[in-house]
Write a protein that holds these residues in place. Structure first.
Motif, PDB file in Angstrom:
ATOM      1  N   MET A  62     -33.965 -14.719 -18.356  1.00 45.89           N
ATOM      2  CA  MET A  62     -33.320 -15.732 -17.542  1.00 45.89           C
ATOM      3  C   MET A  62     -31.804 -15.554 -17.608  1.00 45.89           C
ATOM      4  N   VAL A  63     -31.126 -15.671 -16.453  1.00 44.25           N
ATOM      5  CA  VAL A  63     -29.675 -15.518 -16.385  1.00 44.25           C
ATOM      6  C   VAL A  63     -29.035 -16.894 -16.269  1.00 44.25           C
ATOM      7  N   PHE A  64     -28.093 -17.198 -17.174  1.00 44.76           N
ATOM      8  CA  PHE A  64     -27.382 -18.462 -17.131  1.00 44.76           C
ATOM      9  C   PHE A  64     -26.000 -18.232 -16.535  1.00 44.76           C
ATOM     10  N   ARG A  65     -25.656 -18.990 -15.519  1.00 38.62           N
ATOM     11  CA  ARG A  65     -24.368 -18.851 -14.874  1.00 38.62           C
ATOM     12  C   ARG A  65     -23.445 -19.988 -15.295  1.00 38.62           C
ATOM     13  N   ARG A  66     -22.203 -19.630 -15.605  1.00 31.16           N
ATOM     14  CA  ARG A  66     -21.223 -20.637 -15.986  1.00 31.16           C
ATOM     15  C   ARG A  66     -20.877 -21.495 -14.777  1.00 31.16           C
ATOM     16  N   SER A  67     -20.838 -22.790 -14.954  1.00 30.39           N
ATOM     17  CA  SER A  67     -20.481 -23.685 -13.868  1.00 30.39           C
ATOM     18  C   SER A  67     -19.029 -23.471 -13.475  1.00 30.39           C
ATOM     19  N   ILE A  68     -18.728 -23.636 -12.191  1.00 33.02           N
ATOM     20  CA  ILE A  68     -17.342 -23.533 -11.741  1.00 33.02           C
ATOM     21  C   ILE A  68     -16.573 -24.816 -12.042  1.00 33.02           C
ATOM     22  N   TYR A  69     -17.265 -25.848 -12.490  1.00 33.46           N
ATOM     23  CA  TYR A  69     -16.623 -27.133 -12.756  1.00 33.46           C
ATOM     24  C   TYR A  69     -16.344 -27.297 -14.248  1.00 33.46           C
ATOM     25  N   LYS A  70     -15.111 -27.712 -14.579  1.00 30.24           N
ATOM     26  CA  LYS A  70     -14.707 -27.900 -15.959  1.00 30.24           C
ATOM     27  C   LYS A  70     -14.916 -29.356 -16.391  1.00 30.24           C
ATOM     28  N   SER A  71     -15.098 -29.546 -17.684  1.00 31.01           N
ATOM     29  CA  SER A  71     -15.204 -30.894 -18.240  1.00 31.01           C
ATOM     30  C   SER A  71     -13.806 -31.503 -18.342  1.00 31.01           C
ATOM     31  N   PRO A  72     -13.708 -32.827 -18.504  1.00 28.67           N
ATOM     32  CA  PRO A  72     -12.386 -33.441 -18.705  1.00 28.67           C
ATOM     33  C   PRO A  72     -11.619 -32.834 -19.876  1.00 28.67           C
ATOM     34  N   ALA A  73     -12.304 -32.525 -20.953  1.00 26.59           N
ATOM     35  CA  ALA A  73     -11.637 -31.924 -22.109  1.00 26.59           C
ATOM     36  C   ALA A  73     -11.107 -30.536 -21.767  1.00 26.59           C
ATOM     37  N   GLN A  74     -11.866 -29.777 -20.998  1.00 19.90           N
ATOM     38  CA  GLN A  74     -11.412 -28.443 -20.598  1.00 19.90           C
ATOM     39  C   GLN A  74     -10.223 -28.526 -19.645  1.00 19.90           C
ATOM     40  N   LEU A  75     -10.239 -29.503 -18.757  1.00 21.32           N
ATOM     41  CA  LEU A  75      -9.099 -29.676 -17.856  1.00 21.32           C
ATOM     42  C   LEU A  75      -7.823 -29.941 -18.648  1.00 21.32           C
ATOM     43  N   ARG A  76      -7.932 -30.743 -19.685  1.00 24.26           N
ATOM     44  CA  ARG A  76      -6.753 -31.045 -20.506  1.00 24.26           C
ATOM     45  C   ARG A  76      -6.209 -29.784 -21.182  1.00 24.26           C
ATOM     46  N   LEU A  77      -7.097 -28.879 -21.544  1.00 25.35           N
ATOM     47  CA  LEU A  77      -6.664 -27.638 -22.185  1.00 25.35           C
ATOM     48  C   LEU A  77      -5.959 -26.696 -21.216  1.00 25.35           C
ATOM     49  N   MET A  78      -6.079 -26.942 -19.918  1.00 28.83           N
ATOM     50  CA  MET A  78      -5.447 -26.081 -18.932  1.00 28.83           C
ATOM     51  C   MET A  78      -4.029 -26.538 -18.579  1.00 28.83           C
ATOM     52  N   VAL A  79      -3.624 -27.682 -19.085  1.00 31.69           N
ATOM     53  CA  VAL A  79      -2.287 -28.198 -18.755  1.00 31.69           C
ATOM     54  C   VAL A  79      -1.190 -27.320 -19.339  1.00 31.69           C
ATOM     55  N   GLU A  80      -1.271 -26.994 -20.616  1.00 30.59           N
ATOM     56  CA  GLU A  80      -0.186 -26.248 -21.270  1.00 30.59           C
ATOM     57  C   GLU A  80      -0.027 -24.826 -20.737  1.00 30.59           C
ATOM     58  N   PRO A  81      -1.093 -24.057 -20.531  1.00 29.13           N
ATOM     59  CA  PRO A  81      -0.877 -22.731 -19.936  1.00 29.13           C
ATOM     60  C   PRO A  81      -0.297 -22.809 -18.526  1.00 29.13           C
ATOM     61  N   GLY A  82      -0.618 -23.881 -17.808  1.00 29.07           N
ATOM     62  CA  GLY A  82      -0.012 -24.072 -16.497  1.00 29.07           C
ATOM     63  C   GLY A  82       1.477 -24.307 -16.604  1.00 29.07           C
ATOM     64  N   LEU A  83       1.890 -25.124 -17.577  1.00 31.74           N
ATOM     65  CA  LEU A  83       3.312 -25.406 -17.776  1.00 31.74           C
ATOM     66  C   LEU A  83       4.055 -24.165 -18.258  1.00 31.74           C
ATOM     67  N   ALA A  84       3.411 -23.352 -19.086  1.00 32.57           N
ATOM     68  CA  ALA A  84       4.035 -22.100 -19.537  1.00 32.57           C
ATOM     69  C   ALA A  84       4.252 -21.159 -18.357  1.00 32.57           C
ATOM     70  N   THR A  85       3.288 -21.119 -17.458  1.00 32.01           N
ATOM     71  CA  THR A  85       3.430 -20.299 -16.250  1.00 32.01           C
ATOM     72  C   THR A  85       4.592 -20.794 -15.406  1.00 32.01           C
ATOM     73  N   ALA A  86       4.675 -22.111 -15.226  1.00 31.95           N
ATOM     74  CA  ALA A  86       5.775 -22.689 -14.461  1.00 31.95           C
ATOM     75  C   ALA A  86       7.116 -22.361 -15.112  1.00 31.95           C
ATOM     76  N   ALA A  87       7.187 -22.424 -16.434  1.00 27.73           N
ATOM     77  CA  ALA A  87       8.429 -22.125 -17.141  1.00 27.73           C
ATOM     78  C   ALA A  87       8.867 -20.687 -16.915  1.00 27.73           C
ATOM     79  N   SER A  88       7.915 -19.773 -16.846  1.00 27.17           N
ATOM     80  CA  SER A  88       8.262 -18.369 -16.629  1.00 27.17           C
ATOM     81  C   SER A  88       8.880 -18.167 -15.246  1.00 27.17           C
ATOM     82  N   LEU A  89       8.363 -18.873 -14.246  1.00 28.82           N
ATOM     83  CA  LEU A  89       8.920 -18.761 -12.895  1.00 28.82           C
ATOM     84  C   LEU A  89      10.254 -19.485 -12.788  1.00 28.82           C
ATOM     85  N   ASP A  90      10.428 -20.558 -13.551  1.00 27.10           N
ATOM     86  CA  ASP A  90      11.731 -21.222 -13.607  1.00 27.10           C
ATOM     87  C   ASP A  90      12.779 -20.271 -14.184  1.00 27.10           C
ATOM     88  N   ALA A  91      12.399 -19.503 -15.203  1.00 27.32           N
ATOM     89  CA  ALA A  91      13.323 -18.551 -15.812  1.00 27.32           C
ATOM     90  C   ALA A  91      13.725 -17.476 -14.809  1.00 27.32           C
TER      91      ALA A  91
END
Length: 276
Positions: free
Chosen positions: A1-30
């Motif tokens: 049986m093949v298990f596929r990862r859902s494309i939808y993140k949990s609330p906790a996972q969404l929170r973990l994506m905030v900081e890498p997003g801000l780091a990316t923004a900081a690099s473009l600001d630089a």
């Protein structure tokens, strides 16, 4: 049986994506603070890397097999995936900078286009600046559509409709946006134009990188001999704008904008809501 990862993140996972997003923004600001005639794209690469590391993250482009830089720097007729080097920028150049960061296994990805002033060729500067502005505004219209869209491919409709309304521009179809999360490039694809399929449902947990690529001429491209750089076949100038955007239970949040997308979404009467 093949298990596929859902494309939808949990609330906790969404929170973990905030900081890498801000780091990316900081690099473009630089990059934005330093880009000018006489600066090399390799110098911009070093500044972007420093900004990411200072936020405790790592550049994620270096994790792509065979790629050794923090940013992609695409100049004039190069659309995407340009490799930073010793080339010095000159007045009138249109430069697309794509950057990304990874922190605790979660990714951010964004791009901005810059047009260097050129008083000697005002017509060229104006044409390229308008191209960049049209591309950026098409991105914000795609992001705004997420608020009301039932299915993801409505984003491409909004992007295409705006670009077509602004003039005779070419929209790349061989390169599109994508889901983002544990990997920088995940399902689903995010089209910048109309397609027949509806795409997945827009609901809490969806995180996508929307990235229209628009050219002044024909959208046909080829890959240069370096194996990375995508350039227009007719030599026309290109622009590329991108943000990573999260849909959550209370609204949307642009992960790669320091203000969550407030300024870009204000003209549409939309207030982004921080991820709880």
């Amino acid at each position: 049986m093949v298990f596929r990862r859902s494309i939808y993140k949990s609330p906790a996972q969404l929170r973990l994506m905030v900081e890498p997003g801000l780091a990316t923004a900081a690099s473009l600001d630089a990059v934005a603070a330093a880009i000018e005639p006489g600066v090399s794209t390799l110098t911009l690469d070093a500044l972007a890397e420093r900004a990411i590391v200072e936020r405790g993250a790592r550049p994620n482009f270096t994790l792509e097999q065979g790629y050794d830089h923090t940013i992609c720097a695409s100049v004039n007729d190069d659309v995407v995936h340009g490799i930073p080097g010793d080339r010095l920028l000159v007045p009138g150049d249109i430069v697309s900078i794509d950057s990304g960061a990874i922190l605790n296994g979660w990714n951010g990805d964004a791009a901005r286009t810059f047009v260097l002033p050129d008083p000697a060729r005002r017509d060229v500067f104006d044409e390229r600046l308008t191209l960049s502005e049209v591309t950026e505004q098409s991105l914000w219209r795609g992001i705004a559509r997420l608020v009301t869209a039932r299915h993801l491919n409505e984003v491409g409709e909004a992007i295409e409709d705006y670009i077509v309304s602004q003039g005779d521009y070419g929209i790349l179809t061989d390169y599109v946006g994508h889901g983002i999360g544990r990997s920088m490039h995940e399902a689903p694809p995010v089209f910048n134009y109309r397609v027949s399929a509806k795409g997945p449902e827009v609901k809490p947990g969806l995180v996508v990188a929307i990235e229209p690529m628009v050219v002044l001429g024909d959208p046909e491209t080829y890959v240069r001999d370096d194996g990375w750089t995508v350039a227009t076949e007719d030599g026309s100038a290109a622009a590329h704008w991108e943000h990573s955007v999260a849909v959550h239970a209370d609204g949307i949040w642009v992960l790669t904008a320091a203000d969550g997308g407030a300024a870009g979404l204000a003209p549409f009467g939309i207030t982004p809501v921080p991820i709880p």
